[in-house]
Scaffold this motif. Structure first.
Motif, PDB file in Angstrom:
ATOM      1  N   LYS A 111       0.848  -1.095   0.020  1.00 41.51           N
ATOM      2  CA  LYS A 111       0.065   0.109  -0.019  1.00 41.51           C
ATOM      3  C   LYS A 111       0.922   1.175   0.092  1.00 41.51           C
ATOM      4  O   LYS A 111       1.612   1.382   0.854  1.00 41.51           O
ATOM      5  N   TRP A 112       0.600   1.841  -1.079  1.00 37.03           N
ATOM      6  CA  TRP A 112       1.628   3.045  -1.162  1.00 37.03           C
ATOM      7  C   TRP A 112       0.742   4.446  -1.138  1.00 37.03           C
ATOM      8  O   TRP A 112      -0.376   4.476  -1.607  1.00 37.03           O
ATOM      9  N   ARG A 113       1.501   5.407  -0.841  1.00 39.49           N
ATOM     10  CA  ARG A 113       0.818   6.796  -0.780  1.00 39.49           C
ATOM     11  C   ARG A 113       1.567   7.673  -1.450  1.00 39.49           C
ATOM     12  O   ARG A 113       2.592   7.766  -1.487  1.00 39.49           O
ATOM     13  N   LYS A 114       0.783   8.207  -2.450  1.00 38.93           N
ATOM     14  CA  LYS A 114       1.350   9.335  -3.231  1.00 38.93           C
ATOM     15  C   LYS A 114       1.949  10.614  -2.485  1.00 38.93           C
ATOM     16  O   LYS A 114       1.107  11.074  -1.791  1.00 38.93           O
ATOM     17  N   TYR A 115       2.914  10.943  -2.657  1.00 46.93           N
ATOM     18  CA  TYR A 115       3.369  12.170  -2.022  1.00 46.93           C
ATOM     19  C   TYR A 115       3.794  13.286  -2.757  1.00 46.93           C
ATOM     20  O   TYR A 115       4.200  14.063  -2.484  1.00 46.93           O
ATOM     21  N   GLY A 116       3.948  12.910  -4.040  1.00 46.39           N
ATOM     22  CA  GLY A 116       4.274  13.907  -5.094  1.00 46.39           C
ATOM     23  C   GLY A 116       4.407  13.606  -6.540  1.00 46.39           C
ATOM     24  O   GLY A 116       4.198  12.407  -6.922  1.00 46.39           O
ATOM     25  N   GLN A 117       4.278  14.449  -7.384  1.00 48.33           N
ATOM     26  CA  GLN A 117       4.334  14.418  -8.741  1.00 48.33           C
ATOM     27  C   GLN A 117       5.025  15.478  -9.480  1.00 48.33           C
ATOM     28  O   GLN A 117       4.859  16.563  -9.090  1.00 48.33           O
ATOM     29  N   LYS A 118       5.902  15.015 -10.266  1.00 45.31           N
ATOM     30  CA  LYS A 118       6.564  16.066 -11.077  1.00 45.31           C
ATOM     31  C   LYS A 118       6.611  15.892 -12.564  1.00 45.31           C
ATOM     32  O   LYS A 118       6.477  14.639 -12.981  1.00 45.31           O
ATOM     33  N   SER A 119       6.461  16.771 -13.160  1.00 49.39           N
ATOM     34  CA  SER A 119       6.546  16.912 -14.563  1.00 49.39           C
ATOM     35  C   SER A 119       8.114  16.492 -14.886  1.00 49.39           C
ATOM     36  O   SER A 119       9.134  16.868 -14.153  1.00 49.39           O
ATOM     37  N   ILE A 120       8.531  15.602 -16.007  1.00 48.97           N
ATOM     38  CA  ILE A 120       9.858  15.270 -16.287  1.00 48.97           C
ATOM     39  C   ILE A 120      10.242  16.007 -17.739  1.00 48.97           C
ATOM     40  O   ILE A 120       9.319  16.062 -18.556  1.00 48.97           O
ATOM     41  N   LYS A 121      11.525  16.627 -17.521  1.00 45.12           N
ATOM     42  CA  LYS A 121      11.867  17.254 -18.994  1.00 45.12           C
ATOM     43  C   LYS A 121      11.821  16.275 -20.157  1.00 45.12           C
ATOM     44  O   LYS A 121      12.253  15.179 -19.949  1.00 45.12           O
ATOM     45  N   HIS A 122      11.498  16.813 -20.962  1.00 45.35           N
ATOM     46  CA  HIS A 122      11.441  15.899 -22.390  1.00 45.35           C
ATOM     47  C   HIS A 122      10.635  14.764 -22.368  1.00 45.35           C
ATOM     48  O   HIS A 122      10.800  14.085 -22.980  1.00 45.35           O
ATOM     49  N   SER A 123       9.736  14.671 -21.330  1.00 46.32           N
ATOM     50  CA  SER A 123       8.844  13.509 -21.313  1.00 46.32           C
ATOM     51  C   SER A 123       7.348  14.268 -21.131  1.00 46.32           C
ATOM     52  O   SER A 123       7.151  15.359 -20.317  1.00 46.32           O
TER      53      SER A 123
END
Length: 294
Positions: A111-123
């Motif tokens: 069971k994971w908890r999302k703690y962040g999201q980032k846009s990735i360069k060139h993706s």
DNA sequence: CGCTTTTGACCGGCGC
DNA sequence: GCGCCGGTCAAAAGCG
């Protein structure tokens, strides 16, 4: 490092495990004898069950799934492989590349908890950051989609699920758990954050000290039914394929010997078979392979 | 209402 | 020193 285990215990487990897995190049997932209801269930949530087939997500396995769609049994993982191109280890991080038809396979039973999201360069695809919901566990993972192969999820695991690992050292209290492998400045992170006192029902917390010593390690294989839900099985496997010397190294350490369980799986067999959910996956390591097995 | 997810801000490492 | 970038934090929003 605590005196009751080798200073490099993590490295020993880690590297031997990888070596062992790589030596056993391929693990076939044999979708044998699955009943129709089970198949239907699988169809509904194939990925959830594939979760159970995740052999040992902490060390990373490339999982190649084929899914034809019509027949649920076809949706079963037909092959679980450890392939050089799919498994990478660097600084105790394991990168998986998973062919996937959806995000679901990024789920691995913990069971994971999302703690962040980032846009990735060139993706065009963002990277998501997850950590284990167990407040005692510093395991983390990152999930991103390959920009060049949108069908491929790239999952980077960082850190073992030590709340499970500690189970092997269960005579220790939580306070004396083997410290989480330091990864940069991450792990061994203060576990006394606000949610520590509130372990959640389904999180992978088999080592909750408030719970009696789990009976999961009884020699009864059947007792594994449902164990994966507690985040156990995935980690049992690694230790079962360790060279005996490795285990001995650890078990010779003070405080360890009395707590390390005998193998619940292969104690009397020359061929380790791991199957948290035999209907969906099997994990065979036979002595014909070059290393790792006794 | 409590838990999870989202998302922008913040921080530290690194290269120039 | 500065800017870029990856990783984390934390408030707000969403959801059951």
């Amino acid at each position: 490092m605590e005196e009751w285990m080798p200073a490099n215990w993590f490295d020993i487990l880690d590297e031997e495990l990888i070596k062992g897995l790589l030596d056993n190049e391929t693990f076939l997932s044999e979708s044998t004898s699955i009943s129709e209801p089970e198949a239907d269930q699988l169809t509904d949530s194939a990925s959830k069950h594939l979760v159970d087939s995740n052999v040992c997500n902490d060390v990373g396995l490339l999982k190649t799934f084929k899914k034809d769609g019509a027949n649920a049994r076809d949706a079963l993982p037909t092959r679980i492989s450890i392939l050089e191109k799919g498994l990478n280890k660097m600084d105790h991080k394991y990168t998986l590349k998973i062919k996937s038809l959806g995000n679901a396979l990024s789920d691995d039973g913990y069971k994971w908890r999302k703690y962040g999201q980032k846009s990735i360069k060139h993706s065009p695809y963002p990277r998501s950051y997850f950590r284990c919901t167990n407040p005692r566990c510093a395991a983390k993972k990152q999930v991103e989609r390959s920009s060049s192969e949108p069908d491929t999820l790239i999952i980077t695991y960082e850190g073992l699920h030590l709340h499970y690992t500690s189970h092997f050292f269960s005579t220790q209290t939580d306070d004396s758990l083997p410290p989480t492998k330091k990864l940069k400045n991450t792990t061994a992170e203060p576990q006394n954050t606000s949610n520590e006192s509130k372990p959640r029902a389904h999180e992978c917390s088999p080592t909750d000290p408030t719970q009696p010593n789990p009976t999961t390690f009884s020699s009864d294989l059947n007792s594994f039914e449902g164990a994966s839900a507690r985040g156990l099985l995935e980690d049992v496997v690694p230790l079962n394929i360790l060279k005996p010397s490795i285990v001995n190294t650890i078990s010779n350490s003070p405080s360890f010997s009395s707590s390390y369980p005998s193998s619940p799986i292969s104690s009397s067999s020359s061929c380790l078979t791991w199957s948290p959910n035999p209907k969906f996956c099997s994990f065979d390591v036979c002595p014909t392979s070059t290393t790792t097995m006794m």
